[in-house]
Each structure stands twice: as structure tokens, then as C-alpha cells.
Design a protein around this motif. Structure first.
Motif, PDB file in Angstrom:
ATOM      1  N   PRO A 403       7.395   4.288  -4.111  1.00 56.92           N
ATOM      2  CA  PRO A 403       6.844   3.612  -2.919  1.00 56.92           C
ATOM      3  C   PRO A 403       6.624   4.554  -1.738  1.00 56.92           C
ATOM      4  CG  PRO A 403       8.722   2.408  -3.813  1.00 56.92           C
ATOM      5  CD  PRO A 403       8.682   3.729  -4.525  1.00 56.92           C
ATOM      6  N   LEU A 404       7.218   5.743  -1.776  1.00 60.98           N
ATOM      7  CA  LEU A 404       7.021   6.692  -0.676  1.00 60.98           C
ATOM      8  C   LEU A 404       5.721   7.478  -0.826  1.00 60.98           C
ATOM      9  CD1 LEU A 404      10.676   8.119  -0.521  1.00 60.98           C
ATOM     10  CD2 LEU A 404       9.599   6.720   1.237  1.00 60.98           C
ATOM     11  N   VAL A 405       5.190   7.524  -2.064  1.00 62.04           N
ATOM     12  CA  VAL A 405       3.938   8.256  -2.279  1.00 62.04           C
ATOM     13  C   VAL A 405       2.823   7.514  -1.554  1.00 62.04           C
ATOM     14  CG1 VAL A 405       2.231   9.019  -3.974  1.00 62.04           C
ATOM     15  CG2 VAL A 405       4.681   9.115  -4.524  1.00 62.04           C
ATOM     16  N   ASN A 406       2.128   8.231  -0.695  1.00 60.76           N
ATOM     17  CA  ASN A 406       1.116   7.566   0.129  1.00 60.76           C
ATOM     18  C   ASN A 406      -0.236   8.250  -0.033  1.00 60.76           C
ATOM     19  OD1 ASN A 406      -0.341   6.276   2.085  1.00 60.76           O
ATOM     20  ND2 ASN A 406       1.270   6.332   3.618  1.00 60.76           N
ATOM     21  N   SER A 407      -1.006   7.766  -0.991  1.00 59.09           N
ATOM     22  CA  SER A 407      -2.356   8.312  -1.180  1.00 59.09           C
ATOM     23  C   SER A 407      -3.368   7.359  -0.552  1.00 59.09           C
ATOM     24  CB  SER A 407      -2.648   8.504  -2.665  1.00 59.09           C
ATOM     25  OG  SER A 407      -2.761   7.249  -3.313  1.00 59.09           O
ATOM     26  N   GLY A 408      -2.892   6.573   0.408  1.00 61.97           N
ATOM     27  CA  GLY A 408      -3.725   5.546   1.038  1.00 61.97           C
ATOM     28  C   GLY A 408      -3.076   4.206   0.777  1.00 61.97           C
ATOM     29  N   ARG A 409      -2.688   3.504   1.839  1.00 63.77           N
ATOM     30  CA  ARG A 409      -2.167   2.137   1.688  1.00 63.77           C
ATOM     31  C   ARG A 409      -3.366   1.221   1.697  1.00 63.77           C
ATOM     32  NH1 ARG A 409       1.947   3.750  -0.411  1.00 63.77           N
ATOM     33  NH2 ARG A 409       3.672   4.540   0.811  1.00 63.77           N
ATOM     34  N   LEU A 410      -3.708   0.705   0.521  1.00 64.60           N
ATOM     35  CA  LEU A 410      -5.005   0.065   0.384  1.00 64.60           C
ATOM     36  C   LEU A 410      -5.058  -1.279   1.100  1.00 64.60           C
ATOM     37  CD1 LEU A 410      -5.498   1.469  -3.127  1.00 64.60           C
ATOM     38  CD2 LEU A 410      -7.090   1.812  -1.249  1.00 64.60           C
ATOM     39  N   SER A 411      -6.204  -1.490   1.693  1.00 66.71           N
ATOM     40  CA  SER A 411      -6.421  -2.587   2.633  1.00 66.71           C
ATOM     41  C   SER A 411      -5.879  -3.933   2.172  1.00 66.71           C
ATOM     42  CB  SER A 411      -7.917  -2.726   2.898  1.00 66.71           C
ATOM     43  OG  SER A 411      -8.171  -3.845   3.718  1.00 66.71           O
ATOM     44  N   LEU A 412      -5.025  -4.499   2.989  1.00 64.21           N
ATOM     45  CA  LEU A 412      -4.551  -5.870   2.813  1.00 64.21           C
ATOM     46  C   LEU A 412      -4.792  -6.581   4.139  1.00 64.21           C
ATOM     47  CD1 LEU A 412      -1.128  -5.208   1.039  1.00 64.21           C
ATOM     48  CD2 LEU A 412      -3.149  -6.275   0.024  1.00 64.21           C
ATOM     49  N   PRO A 413      -5.075  -7.885   4.070  1.00 58.90           N
ATOM     50  CA  PRO A 413      -5.295  -8.595   5.335  1.00 58.90           C
ATOM     51  C   PRO A 413      -3.998  -8.674   6.118  1.00 58.90           C
ATOM     52  CG  PRO A 413      -5.187 -10.142   3.520  1.00 58.90           C
ATOM     53  CD  PRO A 413      -5.159  -8.781   2.908  1.00 58.90           C
ATOM     54  N   CYS A 414      -4.088  -8.678   7.441  1.00 56.13           N
ATOM     55  CA  CYS A 414      -2.840  -8.744   8.188  1.00 56.13           C
ATOM     56  C   CYS A 414      -2.479 -10.186   8.480  1.00 56.13           C
ATOM     57  CB  CYS A 414      -2.879  -7.880   9.438  1.00 56.13           C
ATOM     58  SG  CYS A 414      -3.649  -8.630  10.836  1.00 56.13           S
ATOM     59  N   THR A 415      -1.187 -10.401   8.673  1.00 55.13           N
ATOM     60  CA  THR A 415      -0.661 -11.700   9.073  1.00 55.13           C
ATOM     61  C   THR A 415      -0.530 -11.679  10.580  1.00 55.13           C
ATOM     62  OG1 THR A 415       0.503 -12.006   6.986  1.00 55.13           O
ATOM     63  CG2 THR A 415       1.365 -13.212   8.872  1.00 55.13           C
ATOM     64  N   TYR A 416      -1.140 -12.671  11.240  1.00 53.18           N
ATOM     65  CA  TYR A 416      -1.136 -12.658  12.702  1.00 53.18           C
ATOM     66  C   TYR A 416       0.184 -13.212  13.237  1.00 53.18           C
ATOM     67  CZ  TYR A 416      -6.141 -11.957  11.901  1.00 53.18           C
ATOM     68  OH  TYR A 416      -7.350 -11.487  11.476  1.00 53.18           O
ATOM     69  N   ASP A 417       1.274 -12.492  12.949  1.00 57.73           N
ATOM     70  CA  ASP A 417       2.579 -12.896  13.476  1.00 57.73           C
ATOM     71  C   ASP A 417       2.515 -12.858  14.996  1.00 57.73           C
ATOM     72  OD1 ASP A 417       4.198 -13.360  11.170  1.00 57.73           O
ATOM     73  OD2 ASP A 417       4.265 -11.210  10.801  1.00 57.73           O
ATOM     74  N   GLY A 418       3.055 -13.880  15.616  1.00 57.72           N
ATOM     75  CA  GLY A 418       3.135 -13.863  17.076  1.00 57.72           C
ATOM     76  C   GLY A 418       1.858 -14.304  17.766  1.00 57.72           C
ATOM     77  N   SER A 419       0.833 -14.686  17.008  1.00 56.42           N
ATOM     78  CA  SER A 419      -0.404 -15.136  17.657  1.00 56.42           C
ATOM     79  C   SER A 419      -0.165 -16.455  18.398  1.00 56.42           C
ATOM     80  CB  SER A 419      -1.506 -15.348  16.619  1.00 56.42           C
ATOM     81  OG  SER A 419      -2.603 -16.019  17.213  1.00 56.42           O
ATOM     82  N   ASP A 420      -0.788 -16.584  19.568  1.00 55.55           N
ATOM     83  CA  ASP A 420      -0.675 -17.824  20.347  1.00 55.55           C
ATOM     84  C   ASP A 420      -1.267 -19.017  19.610  1.00 55.55           C
ATOM     85  OD1 ASP A 420       0.530 -16.521  22.395  1.00 55.55           O
ATOM     86  OD2 ASP A 420      -1.299 -16.261  23.594  1.00 55.55           O
ATOM     87  N   LEU A 421      -2.096 -18.765  18.612  1.00 55.30           N
ATOM     88  CA  LEU A 421      -2.716 -19.875  17.885  1.00 55.30           C
ATOM     89  C   LEU A 421      -1.762 -20.489  16.859  1.00 55.30           C
ATOM     90  CD1 LEU A 421      -6.365 -18.588  17.199  1.00 55.30           C
ATOM     91  CD2 LEU A 421      -5.350 -19.450  19.305  1.00 55.30           C
ATOM     92  N   ASN A 422      -0.703 -19.770  16.521  1.00 51.30           N
ATOM     93  CA  ASN A 422       0.252 -20.277  15.522  1.00 51.30           C
ATOM     94  C   ASN A 422       1.188 -21.307  16.135  1.00 51.30           C
ATOM     95  OD1 ASN A 422      -0.782 -18.232  13.937  1.00 51.30           O
ATOM     96  ND2 ASN A 422       1.027 -16.911  14.065  1.00 51.30           N
ATOM     97  N   SER A 423       1.572 -22.271  15.323  1.00 50.46           N
ATOM     98  CA  SER A 423       2.667 -23.155  15.711  1.00 50.46           C
ATOM     99  C   SER A 423       3.942 -22.672  15.020  1.00 50.46           C
ATOM    100  CB  SER A 423       2.370 -24.599  15.295  1.00 50.46           C
ATOM    101  OG  SER A 423       1.259 -25.085  16.028  1.00 50.46           O
ATOM    102  N   ALA A 424       5.083 -22.999  15.618  1.00 48.25           N
ATOM    103  CA  ALA A 424       6.357 -22.559  15.045  1.00 48.25           C
ATOM    104  C   ALA A 424       6.462 -23.020  13.587  1.00 48.25           C
ATOM    105  CB  ALA A 424       7.506 -23.115  15.867  1.00 48.25           C
ATOM    106  N   ASP A 425       7.025 -22.196  12.761  1.00 48.58           N
ATOM    107  CA  ASP A 425       7.152 -22.514  11.336  1.00 48.58           C
ATOM    108  C   ASP A 425       8.123 -23.685  11.151  1.00 48.58           C
ATOM    109  OD1 ASP A 425       7.167 -22.532   8.619  1.00 48.58           O
ATOM    110  OD2 ASP A 425       7.844 -20.455   8.368  1.00 48.58           O
TER     111      ASP A 425
END
Lengths: 537, 67
Positions: A403-425
Motif C-alpha cells: 500500500p505504500l507503493v505510489n505509482s499514482g493514486r487512481l482517481s476516486l470520487p471524493c466524499t463531501y464530508d463536512g459539506s453544509d448540504l449534508n444532514s447529520a448521519d
């Protein structure tokens, strides 16, 4: 050269907007007919919002450029109606191999999980990607959708006038004025719009040059991403080999900092380098050669009142990780539904500030990942090279180092943690991967997949609980979707959306991100969450 | 939460120290640097706690500065 990127696809024609008085006003003007601008225009037009795309050119991308399109982006393209065409033409791959010197140190599978309609990645030349989007836009236009592509329309002046944006545009027949309610600047890393507005674009410059060579060859290499650290054919540097459609292979060779770029691009320099890599007896033909350097940087803000930046104009990363075009498509995905609600008068303009917050967050994640990959791939100090080589040596023998080998961390969508649009879980026993802010993971269902059933509007996903009638909140529709699962059926749905909970209700945004979730149906809470998700809460 | 141990924790410190030296016997500077780097990574993985590793980095950095 491949003819596709030499053919004008949307040649200049005179628009009635030229020389008309009063100056014509368009709903949304998009500058730049690249992947991001075209995707945004299609998304808007399919939902009935007028979109005019201006480009100073009239052809698709010169050279293959962006070639790796990730699963999430294919899902976005599915929502736009052109995912299948991309997948049919593209080269599907999930496997990567990493070499150090002359040994293979390990291999990885990017999609170890089933139940996804789309693969982890396809490789597709940017010129095909853009061609399909242009064709889709033209098809929509012929069906009466409010979309228009104007070739050889170069913006020479831009002015935000508070309630609209005034543009001056140069054409082969001279300049004309145009007004836009909203302007989306998708005009690339060198964004002329950004420069005309005097906005900054700061970040880190990486002192390295990379040679890109697209070659056409009949080769026996498998359809995998091969990455070399310090290979015998490019000592002390890195190399990448990747397959594209039509027998085209992308070769990427690190060259170092002190080089003569013009000289390195010449075939007499490039061909011996490639022969050293591919072998003397492999026959190949050069399709496209380019040398690039890169920076990791972003604008401080992506929204400037009525001018909104998306894609490379707003943020730039190194190519390691395929986070350039992919993140630009996520920008468009995030922006369009918000802009539509604001234009339709169903949400306040403040909703667009959440585009800024969420996509700046995404850009920072991409810049962080891409900078770290670059630091691993091209160590800038003796000590960082020692650690890098130590990781590679260990990875051949011990799983912990892989897991330390980094030949590019291939694109994953991000999770908008902390966004004002989210409601509490409200479903704490639910899986972390579907917490508020997360993009919905796909699931195979009987007769199809989950994601094609989501998007464009708010959806209330009700799992193992009775769905309500369709809901309206301040004119915004919420469409219920009921699914069931137990220990035997739809187990992936349970794993990905229920966790330890017996039932769940999810409020999903039009861009297929989770806005809120609960253990059961509760109308007042759903109404409150919808208002919050549209900046009215 | 676990914390970095900075009190004596090796039951035979002289033996461990001798093992470290022995591992470097016959290595040149580059080989020794590489060995140390691999060792740090192996130990970091064994510790497995980012906070403890951060404290170790701090302690090691601090000890190299004049008091």
C-alpha cells in the motif's frame, strides 16, 4: 496523424447573435469545448437549460492527452446518455503491474468488488471522448434541445456586471457582443477567462519533464497499466505503458529537468528511447509526441459571482492518478444541478457557493494525492529516493509495503464530508462508504443496476421500508425508489447501504451523492434535509 | 490511546544494539542507508499507529538538536 483531430467538427457559422441589437442574452455560456465544457452543456441542455458553448477552435483535442476515464466518470456519462459508447470504444482495464529495475514487484486490481456496471477504468483517447460528446450535443440540438456549439468564437473580453456577464467575442467575421446570465469557464489550465479577470492560480511547480509518445504497434503486452520505477531502459527515471483503442499505446517516460525540449521531441531522439524500451524488433509508428511539465495548483475560489470555473481552469494536478479530466467531470456533475435549481428559482444563488466549497475540497484531495504520487515517483532528495527504493524492495517480499507503493493514486470520487448540504448521519450503523456526502456505490439488481435508476433529480431510496407518495418540497420533486433485500437477495445492496441496519431511507442528490439517511421514513426530517441540501436550511 | 514508550523497554539492550551493528557489517554507506530505511518501514508497520510514529519522529528530531 489520425484524421479525427484534424477535422473541424463544429466549423464556424454565423450566429444571429452577431451584430444584433440589443445585445443577445443567453442563459448559460460555456467557454471551452473540452470534456468538461461539453459535459456541462449536455447536462444543462438535457434538463432544459439553454447552453451555448464557445471555443476558439473547431476541432477536438490534438493528441490523445487525457486517456484514463474512471468508473465514477463513466457513471456520470451514463447519466448524460453517452457512457455506453465510451465503454464500447474504450479499452477496459482493472489490473496494474509495478516494476522496479528489471523485476515485477507487485500487481493490483482496482476493482476487487463485483456488482458494478462500469469497470474501474477505460482508456480512451481524449479526441474520441470529445468527439462522442460533440456528436451527442449535436444530436440533442437536432432534437430541439437548447444547446449550441460555436466554433472559432474566441472570448476577448469578460465583465461581470452583477446580474449578468458581458462578453466580447472574436470570430472570422469580426467581433460581437454577447451577454450571459451565467458563465462557466472550462477553458483549460491556461484559462484566458481567468487571466482576463486577473485571478490568481498558485501552487507548486514540479521540476521534471515527461515525454509522452503515442505509438501504433501490434504488441503482445496485456491490457494492464504497467509502471516502472528506475527501469533498465530509462535509468534513474520512471516509465508507464498503457493501451488505448486502435492499437495505440501510450508511453510516458520521465526525462528529468535539464533537457532540451525541442530536441527531445524529434523522432531521431524519441525512436531510440522507445526501441530501448520495446525491443529492437518491435515495429511501431509514432502517432503523437509531446513533452510536458506540471504543476499542482488551484484557484482560491471557483465561483466568482456569475463566473464559475470548472476543470483545469480551476485546478491543475500532475497526471499521475488520472485526476485531471476526471475531476473536471465531477465539477460539471456537481455544478449543473445546482445551477439548474438556481436558474429555475427553486434555490437561492448561495447554493452555488456549495459548488465552490465541495469542489475546492475535491481539488485539495486531488492535489494532495497527486503531489504525493509525484514525490514518490520522482524523488527530489537523496533521502526520499532511499525511502522510495526501500518501499519498492520491501513490496516484492512483504504485503505490508504494497500500500505504500505510489505509482499514482487512481482517481476516486471524493466524499463531501463536512459539506453544509449534508444532514447529520441518522444511520450510524450504516456503512461508512454511504455516509452523507458520499457518492452512491453501484449495486447489481435483478435486471439491471442501481445507478441508472438515480440522478438528475432528488431520489428517496427506501430499502426494506414502504416508500411514500412522490414528494414536493418548495417545488423540488423527490422521487421515491423502493428496494428490498434480505440475507439471500441483493446482498451487495445490504452491504453497501444497510450495514447492520435492517432498513434505511436515503435522500440522494441529483448528482448521486448522499444528502442524508435515516433508519426509517420521517417526512419532516426529509423535508428539512432537502431544504438543507438546496441551501435553504 | 497508546503512547510512545521513552523509558527503558528492551530487556537486553546490549544484545539489541549489537544486532543492529551486526546487520550493517560489511555494508557500504549506500547499502547501510537502504537497510536503515527498510528497517524504519518494517518497524513503522509493526507499530501501526500514526500518532505513536509521529511522537517517535518528534523525539528523534528533538534529540538531534542542541539542548
Amino acid at each position: 496523424m489520425n484524421k479525427i483531430f484534424e477535422t473541424p467538427l463544429y466549423p464556424y457559422t454565423r450566429s444571429p447573435d452577431q451584430g444584433c441589437t440589443p445585445v443577445a442574452r443567453r442563459r448559460v455560456v460555456i467557454v471551452g469545448a473540452g470534456p468538461v465544457g461539453l459535459a456541462a452543456a449536455i447536462d444543462l441542455a438535457q434538463q432544459g437549460i439553454e447552453a451555448v458553448v464557445l471555443d476558439d477552435n473547431d476541432k477536438v483535442s490534438f493528441g490523445s492527452r487525457a486517456i484514463c476515464f474512471a468508473k465514477r466518470q463513466l457513471e456520470i456519462l451514463d447519466r448524460l446518455g453517452c457512457g455506453q459508447q465510451m465503454v464500447d470504444k474504450g479499452v477496459v482495464w482493472n489490473l496494474g503491474k509495478v516494476f522496479f529495475g528489471d523485476r515485477k514487484v507487485y500487481e493490483f486490481n482496482l476493482l476487487p468488488e463485483d456488482g458494478h456496471q462500469r469497470p474501474a477504468f477505460i482508456n480512451l483517447q481524449q479526441y474520441y471522448f470529445e468527439t462522442y460528446l460533440v456528436q451527442h450535443a449535436q444530436q440533442l440540438q437536432s432534437q430541439g434541445a437548447p444547446i449550441e456549439l460555436r466554433g472559432q468564437n474566441k472570448v476577448t473580453r469578460v465583465e461581470d456586471r452583477g446580474d449578468h456577464v458581458a462578453l466580447q467575442i472574436d470570430t472570422p467575421e469580426g467581433p460581437y457582443d454577447l451577454q450571459a446570465d451565467w458563465l462557466i469557464a472550462c477553458d483549460g489550465a491556461g484559462s484566458p477567462i481567468r487571466a482576463m479577470m486577473g485571478l490568481d492560480f498558485v501552487g507548486r511547480v514540479f521540476e521534471d519533464n515527461f515525454l509522452i509518445a503515442d505509438v501504433i504497434m501490434d504488441a503482445e503486452f496485456p491490457t494492464e497499466r504497467w509502471f516502472w520505477f528506475d527501469p533498465p531502459f530509462n535509468k534513474g527515471q520512471s516509465a508507464l505503458l498503457h493501451k488505448q483503442p486502435d492499437g495505440v499505446w501510450r508511453i510516458d517516460l520521465q526525462l528529468g529537468w535539464d533537457i532540451d525540449k525541442e530536441q527531445e521531441k524529434q523522432p531521431e531522439k524519441v525512436i531510440p528511447r522507445l526501441k530501448a524500451m520495446l525491443g529492437e524488433d518491435v515495429n511501431f509508428q509514432l502517432e503523437w509526441v509531446s513533452i510536458y511539465t506540471f504543476q499542482c495548483r488551484r484557484m482560491e475560489k471557483f465561483r466568482h459571482n456569475r463566473v464559475i470555473f470548472a476543470g483545469d481552469s480551476a485546478h491543475q494536478v500532475s497526471p499521475f492518478g488520472a485526476r485531471g479530466a476526471n475531476s473536471g467531470l465531477q465539477d460539471a456533475d456537481n455544478l449543473v444541478w445546482k445551477l439548474k435549481l438556481v436558474i429555475d428559482g427553486k434555490a437561492p444563488p448561495a447554493l452555488l457557493d456549495s459548488y465552490d466549497t465541495e469542489r475546492v475540497y475535491g481539488a485539495d484531495e486531488n492535489i494532495l494525492n497527486s503531489s504525493r504520487s509525484t514525490d514518490f515517483i520522482t524523488p527530489k532528495s537523496q533521502q526520499s529516493r532511499i525511502f522510495r527504493d526501500a518501499v519498492l524492495d520491501l513490496s516484492e517480499h512483504f504485503a505490508f509495503a504494497r500500500p505504500l507503493v505510489n505509482s499514482g493514486r487512481l482517481s476516486l470520487p471524493c466524499t463531501y464530508d463536512g459539506s453544509d448540504l449534508n444532514s447529520a448521519d441518522a444511520l450510524p450503523d450504516g456503512p461508512a462508504r454511504t455516509r452523507p456526502g458520499a457518492p452512491c456505490p453501484d449495486v447489481a439488481l435483478e435486471g439491471g443496476y442501481l445507478l441508472p435508476q438515480l440522478g438528475n433529480e432528488f431520489v428517496l431510496l427506501c430499502i426494506n421500508t414502504a416508500p411514500p407518495q412522490a414528494l414536493q418540497v418548495n417545488g423540488i420533486a423527490v422521487r421515491p425508489l423502493a428496494l428490498t433485500c434480505d440475507g439471500q437477495t441483493n446482498t451487495a445492496l445490504a452491504q453497501r447501504y444497510l450495514g447492520d441496519a435492517p432498513a434505511a431511507v436515503y435522500l440522494l442528490r441529483p448528482d448521486q451523492h448522499v444528502a442524508a439517511r435515516w433508519p426509517s421514513y420521517n417526512e419532516p426530517e426529509i423535508r428539512a434535509a432537502l431544504l438543507r441540501a438546496t441551501a435553504q436550511g | 490511546m497508546s503512547r510512545l514508550i521513552l523509558t527503558p523497554n528492551l530487556d537486553r539492550p546490549d544484545d539489541v544494539y549489537a544486532d543492529l551493528l551486526a546487520a550493517h557489517d560489511g555494508l557500504d554507506k549506500a547499502q547501510s542507508d537502504a537497510l536503515n530505511a527498510r528497517l524504519i518501514l518494517v518497524l513503522a508497520n509493526h507499530i501501526g499507529d500514526r500518532q505513536v510514529i509521529a511522537e517517535a519522529l518528534q523525539a528523534a528530531s528533538r534529540a538531534g538538536q542542541p539542548v
